[in-house]
Motif scaffolding. Structure first.
Motif, PDB file in Angstrom:
ATOM      1  N   SER A 168       0.859  -1.178   0.000  1.00 57.33           N
ATOM      2  CA  SER A 168       0.000   0.000   0.000  1.00 57.33           C
ATOM      3  C   SER A 168       0.900   1.235   0.000  1.00 57.33           C
ATOM      4  CB  SER A 168      -0.897  -0.009   1.236  1.00 57.33           C
ATOM      5  OG  SER A 168      -1.735   1.124   1.234  1.00 57.33           O
ATOM      6  N   TRP A 171       1.279   5.379   0.107  1.00 61.13           N
ATOM      7  CA  TRP A 171       0.636   6.612   0.578  1.00 61.13           C
ATOM      8  C   TRP A 171       1.166   7.761  -0.266  1.00 61.13           C
ATOM      9  CZ3 TRP A 171      -1.842   7.437   5.621  1.00 61.13           C
ATOM     10  CH2 TRP A 171      -2.053   8.783   5.933  1.00 61.13           C
ATOM     11  N   LYS A 225     -11.433   1.888  -7.819  1.00 61.90           N
ATOM     12  CA  LYS A 225     -11.129   3.243  -7.360  1.00 61.90           C
ATOM     13  C   LYS A 225     -12.270   3.717  -6.464  1.00 61.90           C
ATOM     14  CE  LYS A 225      -8.698   5.078 -11.425  1.00 61.90           C
ATOM     15  NZ  LYS A 225      -8.723   6.153 -12.440  1.00 61.90           N
ATOM     16  N   ALA A 261      -8.657   6.074  -2.713  1.00 66.69           N
ATOM     17  CA  ALA A 261      -7.840   4.865  -2.759  1.00 66.69           C
ATOM     18  C   ALA A 261      -8.127   4.122  -4.055  1.00 66.69           C
ATOM     19  CB  ALA A 261      -8.147   3.973  -1.565  1.00 66.69           C
ATOM     20  N   THR A 290      -6.903   0.210  -6.177  1.00 63.50           N
ATOM     21  CA  THR A 290      -6.097  -0.999  -6.308  1.00 63.50           C
ATOM     22  C   THR A 290      -5.806  -1.153  -7.788  1.00 63.50           C
ATOM     23  OG1 THR A 290      -7.241  -1.988  -4.429  1.00 63.50           O
ATOM     24  CG2 THR A 290      -5.960  -3.474  -5.829  1.00 63.50           C
ATOM     25  N   MET A 331      -1.944  -1.104  -3.769  1.00 64.92           N
ATOM     26  CA  MET A 331      -3.014  -0.209  -3.364  1.00 64.92           C
ATOM     27  C   MET A 331      -2.393   1.165  -3.186  1.00 64.92           C
ATOM     28  SD  MET A 331      -5.594  -0.381  -0.166  1.00 64.92           S
ATOM     29  CE  MET A 331      -6.768   0.936   0.054  1.00 64.92           C
ATOM     30  N   LEU A 366      -3.243   5.285  -1.726  1.00 63.41           N
ATOM     31  CA  LEU A 366      -4.092   6.124  -0.897  1.00 63.41           C
ATOM     32  C   LEU A 366      -3.605   7.551  -1.038  1.00 63.41           C
ATOM     33  CD1 LEU A 366      -6.123   6.504   1.568  1.00 63.41           C
ATOM     34  CD2 LEU A 366      -4.075   6.278   2.991  1.00 63.41           C
ATOM     35  N   ASN A 367      -4.503   8.479  -1.244  1.00 64.71           N
ATOM     36  CA  ASN A 367      -4.174   9.896  -1.181  1.00 64.71           C
ATOM     37  C   ASN A 367      -4.404  10.339   0.249  1.00 64.71           C
ATOM     38  OD1 ASN A 367      -3.239  10.923  -3.658  1.00 64.71           O
ATOM     39  ND2 ASN A 367      -5.295  10.888  -4.524  1.00 64.71           N
TER      40      ASN A 367
END
Length: 158
Positions: free
Chosen positions: A7, A9, A33, A49, A51, A60, A62-63
């Protein structure tokens, strides 16, 4: 579904990053999304987020904002069969503000670290002959982008 998914960030540019990486790696696709809605801590409509898959590996994103930038403590290794692949990934991942580092390492324009590594390197540096493996290791340590022919010459004592 794979058991473990990295994941990543991002500081509000995850959708741009997905497009960047998908343009580099074959067999890429976005799997899902989701977006920030009204009243959320980020602007409405910003990717929350997603995938996605690169060359069969799921990630994955993530904003989440600027709190957690990437560091060299985590990197992704791209195993390359030949110099053409090394050159391809190197030039694409250093494009538009990426930085060359050392020993096949680079940082892309988002600050994510990558190792662009010929598959033959592992065989060379793990050879049971300490002289051969040592020569290959010493040659690698002097390089920025890895040069397979130069590594093989060092390995073979040429």
């Amino acid at each position: 579904m794979q058991k473990i998914t990295p994941s990543l960030w991002f500081d509000n540019n995850a959708e741009e990053a997905i497009n960047f990486y998908s343009g580099i790696f074959k067999q890429s696709k976005v799997l899902d999304k989701s977006y920030y809605g009204k009243g959320s801590p980020m602007p409405e409509g910003l990717l929350l987020a997603a995938t996605f898959e690169l060359a069969g590996q799921q990630f994955m994103v993530l904003n989440g904002g600027p709190q957690f930038p990437f560091t060299e403590a985590v990197s992704f290794i791209v195993n390359c069969e030949n110099q053409e692949e090394v050159d391809y990934y190197w030039s694409r991942l250093t494009a538009d503000g990426g930085k060359e580092v050392q020993c096949g390492w680079l940082k892309d324009k988002y600050g994510l670290s990558w190792q662009i590594t010929p598959t033959s390197l592992h065989k060379m540096i793990s050879d049971k002959d300490p002289e051969k493996s040592g020569r290959a290791m010493q040659a690698m340590m002097k390089m920025v982008k890895l040069d397979i022919a130069a590594l093989e010459k060092a390995y073979n004592g040429e």
